[in-house]
Design an enzyme around this catalytic site. Structure first.
Site, PDB file in Angstrom:
ATOM      1  CG  ASP A 134      -3.531   1.353  -4.639  1.00 44.32           C
ATOM      2  OD1 ASP A 134      -4.062   2.465  -4.493  1.00 44.32           O
ATOM      3  OD2 ASP A 134      -2.345   1.115  -4.302  1.00 44.32           O
ATOM      4  CG  HIS A 182       3.707   6.589  -2.777  1.00 45.51           C
ATOM      5  ND1 HIS A 182       4.077   5.600  -3.649  1.00 45.51           N
ATOM      6  CD2 HIS A 182       3.264   5.936  -1.671  1.00 45.51           C
ATOM      7  CE1 HIS A 182       3.877   4.420  -3.098  1.00 45.51           C
ATOM      8  NE2 HIS A 182       3.393   4.600  -1.893  1.00 45.51           N
ATOM      9  CE1 TYR A 220       3.633   0.598  -3.736  1.00 51.14           C
ATOM     10  CE2 TYR A 220       1.662  -0.186  -4.833  1.00 51.14           C
ATOM     11  CZ  TYR A 220       2.260   0.462  -3.780  1.00 51.14           C
ATOM     12  OH  TYR A 220       1.471   0.971  -2.779  1.00 51.14           O
ATOM     13  CE  LYS A 231      -0.737   4.213  -3.657  1.00 53.75           C
ATOM     14  NZ  LYS A 231      -0.528   2.937  -4.355  1.00 53.75           N
TER      15      LYS A 231
END
Length: 279
Positions: A49, A112, A54, A79
């Protein structure tokens, strides 16, 4: 149901999603995320994930390319970030994510955050529906959506979300949300299942862990699974990645499950989805 790392739940569209996966939130792109993802997959994990925000999608993709596991055996999630919400921007953001991962398709793509101040999550969801109908994503879902956000999507769109990934741990059990998701065939998924390490010395959890000769982390992850919640603990250390996966050889009693359920205090380590509007 819960035999090993390949054990999966079946989403409402028939796609199988592993119950346990590796989260890579705050894992640095480059060697750190590559080595973490490779260690997890080599240990038997099949679900990874990540997310655009990120900043490590390229590293995740590199790890996937370097392991000797067929793509179809993996379950890769990413996401769309808040600043890319809206129909056209979401479509573009998805293409960028796919390119960074070096993949032909995603297994799961999530919104998200609902970002209520922006008011774009319905248009964003409609973009996900298009990507899903075009065969570019095997399943679509949301993250950090409350009951009323989910109801909006159900009322105004064609496809009910398959997954809702939310903060979930013994101090935040979100019982009403969990019940709503079950009633609408939406799979609940936990982020921050260990409450960013804040629960590891909790006396009740320590007592239960000692009873089963397991770590507190393993007890919490097992509690997630027995509550039928998909979970994605994060670690960059191979021995912790292995430890987090060692939760399929014991079962918590109903009494111990209730003891953990009773720890709920509606306490968050992350933002409240109704108030988080950062783009």
């Amino acid at each position: 149901m819960l035999k090993d790392l390949q054990s999966a739940t079946t989403l409402h569209n028939g796609v199988k999603m592993p119950w346990l996966g590796l989260g890579v939130f705050k894992v640095q792109d480059g060697e750190e995320v590559v080595s973490s993802v490779k260690a997890a997959i080599e240990h038997g994990y099949r679900s990874i994930d990540t997310a655009a925000i990120y900043g490590n999608e390229e590293g995740v993709g590199k790890a996937i390319a370097e392991v000797n596991v067929p793509r179809e055996e993996l379950f890769i999630t990413s996401k769309v970030w808040n600043s890319n919400q809206g129909y056209d921007k979401t479509l573009a953001a998805f293409d960028e994510t796919l390119n960074k991962l070096g993949l032909d398709y995603l297994d799961l793509y999530l919104i998200h955050w609902p970002v209520p101040a922006e008011g774009k999550y319905i248009d964003t969801w409609k973009a996900l529906e298009k990507l899903y109908n075009d065969g570019k994503i095997r399943a679509i879902g949301v993250s950090n959506f409350q009951v009323h956000h989910l109801q909006d999507v159900i009322d105004q769109c064609d496809i009910v979300p398959m997954v809702n990934q939310v903060e979930y741990h013994p101090k935040l059990t979100q019982k009403e949300l969990h019940t709503f998701c079950k009633n609408n065939n939406i799979q609940l998924e936990a982020w921050s299942p260990l409450m960013q390490g804040q629960l590891l010395d909790h006396p009740t959890l320590t007592e239960i862990a000692n009873k089963y000769n397991k770590s507190v982390s393993q007890v919490i992850l097992r509690w997630d699974l027995q509550n039928e919640v998909v979970t994605i603990p994060k670690s960059v250390k191979p021995h912790r990645i292995a430890e987090n996966a060692d939760v399929f050889n014991f079962e918590l009693t109903n009494e111990d499950m209730e003891k953990i359920n009773a720890l709920n205090e509606d306490e968050r380590v992350g933002p409240n989805p109704d108030e988080f509007n950062r783009v």
